[in-house]
Design an enzyme around this catalytic site. Sequence first.
Site, PDB file in Angstrom:
ATOM      1  N   LYS A 127       0.850  -1.191   0.000  1.00  0.00           N
ATOM      2  CA  LYS A 127       0.000   0.000   0.000  1.00  0.00           C
ATOM      3  C   LYS A 127       0.885   1.241   0.000  1.00  0.00           C
ATOM      4  O   LYS A 127       2.086   1.186   0.289  1.00  0.00           O
ATOM      5  CB  LYS A 127      -0.944   0.020   1.203  1.00  0.00           C
ATOM      6  CG  LYS A 127      -0.236   0.004   2.579  1.00  0.00           C
ATOM      7  CD  LYS A 127       0.266   1.367   3.046  1.00  0.00           C
ATOM      8  CE  LYS A 127       0.967   1.288   4.387  1.00  0.00           C
ATOM      9  NZ  LYS A 127       1.725   2.533   4.702  1.00  0.00           N
TER      10      LYS A 127
ATOM     11  N   ASP B  41      -2.292  -1.475  10.646  1.00  0.00           N
ATOM     12  CA  ASP B  41      -2.804  -1.415   9.274  1.00  0.00           C
ATOM     13  C   ASP B  41      -3.134  -2.784   8.691  1.00  0.00           C
ATOM     14  O   ASP B  41      -3.443  -2.894   7.506  1.00  0.00           O
ATOM     15  CB  ASP B  41      -1.831  -0.662   8.356  1.00  0.00           C
ATOM     16  CG  ASP B  41      -0.427  -1.265   8.367  1.00  0.00           C
ATOM     17  OD1 ASP B  41      -0.170  -2.176   9.172  1.00  0.00           O
ATOM     18  OD2 ASP B  41       0.421  -0.797   7.579  1.00  0.00           O
TER      19      ASP B  41
END
Length: 300
Positions: free
Chosen positions: A8, A145
């Site tokens: 990401k 995350d």
Amino acid sequence: MKLYPNCKINLGLRVIRKRPDGYHDLETIFVPIYGLHDELEVKPNPAPSLKGMESKEDISFIQEGIVVDCPAEDNLIVKCYRMLAKKYPKVGKVAVRFKKNIPFGAGLGGGSSDAAHMAIALNELFELGLSKEELAQEVSVLGADCAFFIYNTPCLAKGIGDVLTPIDLDLKGTRIVLIKPDEGVSTKEAYSGITRHPEVEGEIQQAVAMMQQKCTEIDSAVFVNDFEATVFPNHPKIAEIKKRLLDAGAYYASMSGSGSTVFGFFKDDAEGRTDARLRVLKEEFASMVLLDDTFGEWKS
């Protein structure tokens, strides 16, 4: 079962305040990048005994690719397995083969993605019947995350990065270049001397809404990564890469997360000037270029 845990990037990363528990409230946009990924193969394995594996009575683990300097038991994939196997008796023995392609110390969330995809694999292989929301809650204890990679679609992230709201973000056709210098940045280093900005809380969310309504581009004055202020002085090479991406025609460039990867967004022009500039840049930083790709449709 074979999965491809992707990385990401962060669009903006504002450090809002320090919490009583010692962590920090953040505001950022997580954006999945599918073109750079690890490889994770998980198979039910009644009697794991494959040569070269870290053999345990319940899990066998082979790692290839980038060397990760930690025992297998400390790998988030193994931690995820042990956590779910303890809670859900249906989880049986497994053989895992893992190839590491996403560098660590890069701000790309590779380890968190690996853990999330391991949870997805176990959920399917052993028919646990967990929803995405339940899986996200399970893996969130492994990393702030991790939950994002269960959804794996653009999300506004708040809290410590675990309060997620999926958003519509149109980057289709945008070219992204990822460059990581031959140095990493620890989270501890990135937070050292960080300036907190409670006054900007909500600005990223408002900017996204504006982009959606008026089809505007990313506002670099709003989508700021606060870690750049602490990282760049000690890592001038990272700052230089960002500058060079902008000089090459990026309409937006930023360090991802706490670094050290820097990315740039480009739009190809009819004259081919962007491609020519990027060709020169990629030749200069050849050993550091992780990805040159174009956004397509988001995966569901």
